[in-house]
Write an enzyme that holds these catalytic residues in place. Structure first.
Site, PDB file in Angstrom:
ATOM      1  N   ALA A 242      20.040 -56.838 -42.745  1.00  0.00           N
ATOM      2  CA  ALA A 242      20.507 -56.058 -43.889  1.00  0.00           C
ATOM      3  C   ALA A 242      19.377 -55.710 -44.849  1.00  0.00           C
ATOM      4  O   ALA A 242      19.585 -54.967 -45.807  1.00  0.00           O
ATOM      5  CB  ALA A 242      21.601 -56.825 -44.631  1.00  0.00           C
ATOM      6  N   ASP A 243      18.188 -56.230 -44.591  1.00  0.00           N
ATOM      7  CA  ASP A 243      17.038 -55.976 -45.465  1.00  0.00           C
ATOM      8  C   ASP A 243      16.558 -54.528 -45.302  1.00  0.00           C
ATOM      9  O   ASP A 243      16.321 -54.057 -44.176  1.00  0.00           O
ATOM     10  CB  ASP A 243      15.898 -56.948 -45.109  1.00  0.00           C
ATOM     11  N   ILE A 244      16.409 -53.836 -46.417  1.00  0.00           N
ATOM     12  CA  ILE A 244      16.027 -52.429 -46.366  1.00  0.00           C
ATOM     13  C   ILE A 244      14.638 -52.257 -45.748  1.00  0.00           C
ATOM     14  O   ILE A 244      14.378 -51.282 -45.026  1.00  0.00           O
ATOM     15  CB  ILE A 244      16.072 -51.817 -47.782  1.00  0.00           C
ATOM     16  N   GLY A 245      13.747 -53.212 -46.003  1.00  0.00           N
ATOM     17  CA  GLY A 245      12.405 -53.131 -45.431  1.00  0.00           C
ATOM     18  C   GLY A 245      12.424 -53.167 -43.912  1.00  0.00           C
ATOM     19  O   GLY A 245      11.722 -52.397 -43.246  1.00  0.00           O
TER      20      GLY A 245
END
Length: 289
Positions: A242-245
């Site tokens: 779920a991390d945008i990076g």
């Protein structure tokens, strides 16, 4: 002063580690001279240990220096545990040569997992940083540490759980913490100070058991647990999908029109187990510039 030199068989990119450390304005380091000074607590004692790279990514060698000769063995072991020098990154590199991420591992060989200096500090930083952009996240954690921590010879020691537990929410609100984030930081610290949450015991549990325990705490969700397991405990198989990076890195690497959904990332990550943490780090690294 005592000095110890450590050589590693295999890959280790210490210069990248220094780059990641440099994101935090309170870490005392010099990228040109290739050293960092680490704050370590042993009970009520505060120790500062200097770690300097002498070798290369392909032939890593380090010098460790401290002042308390009687504690040399324990302090040296703590440092080696933070940098996880016992991990065989050559094996990780060979593993990823059999995956679609092989070109990234060719570009960034020897990207290591390096733990934060203390598990409690890592948990507080992760709670403070959640749902914030990196610049403001470090602004907030810097204000927090400078307000309630202690500087010793140019090195900052973060506040202990007992100190944070004694704070009022308004003291963090003055630093631009939201009311909820102030509650999350202080209430979690109170649980630790009161003996209701033992981070040392969590270190001996599986990832799944840690998830079960920590996500019951108000303000700690899956992203926070995943990042704490990775940077607080150095676990090898974390993929914060779920991390945008992570999403942006995969979009860039595969030339996609849109960021992949977390479910897609978890699915493709099945091929990266049991070393998914190294995929996460290498993906983050690919877009940090």
């Amino acid at each position: 002063m005592w000095t110890k030199e450590v050589s590693i068989n295999g890959l280790f990119d210490f210069d990248y580690t220094l780059l990641r450390f440099s994101f935090d304005p309170l870490v005392d380091l010099n990228c040109d001279e290739r050293w960092v000074r680490i704050p370590l607590r042993m009970g009520s004692e505060k120790h500062i240990i200097k770690v300097q790279a002498l070798g290369t990514t392909e032939e890593p060698k380090f010098r460790i220096q401290g002042y308390d000769e009687e504690k040399q063995e324990e302090l040296s072991a703590r440092v080696e545990s933070i940098f996880l020098w016992d991990r065989k990154l050559d094996s990780i590199y060979r593993f990823y040569q059999q995956t679609r991420l092989a070109p990234l591992f060719d570009q960034y060989p020897g990207t290591p997992i390096v733990k934060d200096f203390n598990p409690y500090d890592a948990l507080m930083k992760t709670i403070i940083h959640q749902q914030l952009n990196m610049k403001f996240a470090y602004t907030l954690s810097t204000r927090y540490i400078q307000s309630f921590g202690e500087e010793v010879d140019g090195v900052w020691f973060q506040p202990q759980p007992e100190k944070v537990a004694s704070l009022d929410y308004s003291q963090l609100r003055k630093l631009q913490f939201s009311q909820r984030k102030a509650e999350y930081v202080i209430d979690t610290s109170r649980m630790i100070a009161d003996g209701k949450l033992h981070l040392g015991e969590l270190a001996g549990l599986s990832d799944e058991e840690v998830f079960r325990i920590l996500t019951k705490i108000r303000g700690i969700g899956p992203w926070t647990v995943e990042n704490w397991l990775l940077f607080g405990l150095g676990r090898e198989n974390l993929l914060p999908a779920a991390d945008i990076g992570i999403q942006n890195a995969l979009k860039k690497f595969w030339g996609l029109n849109a960021k992949p959904h977390k479910d897609e990332i978890y699915k493709m990550g099945e091929d990266w187990a049991p070393y998914r943490s190294y995929a996460s780090l290498t993906l983050w690294r690919s877009i940090e510039s």
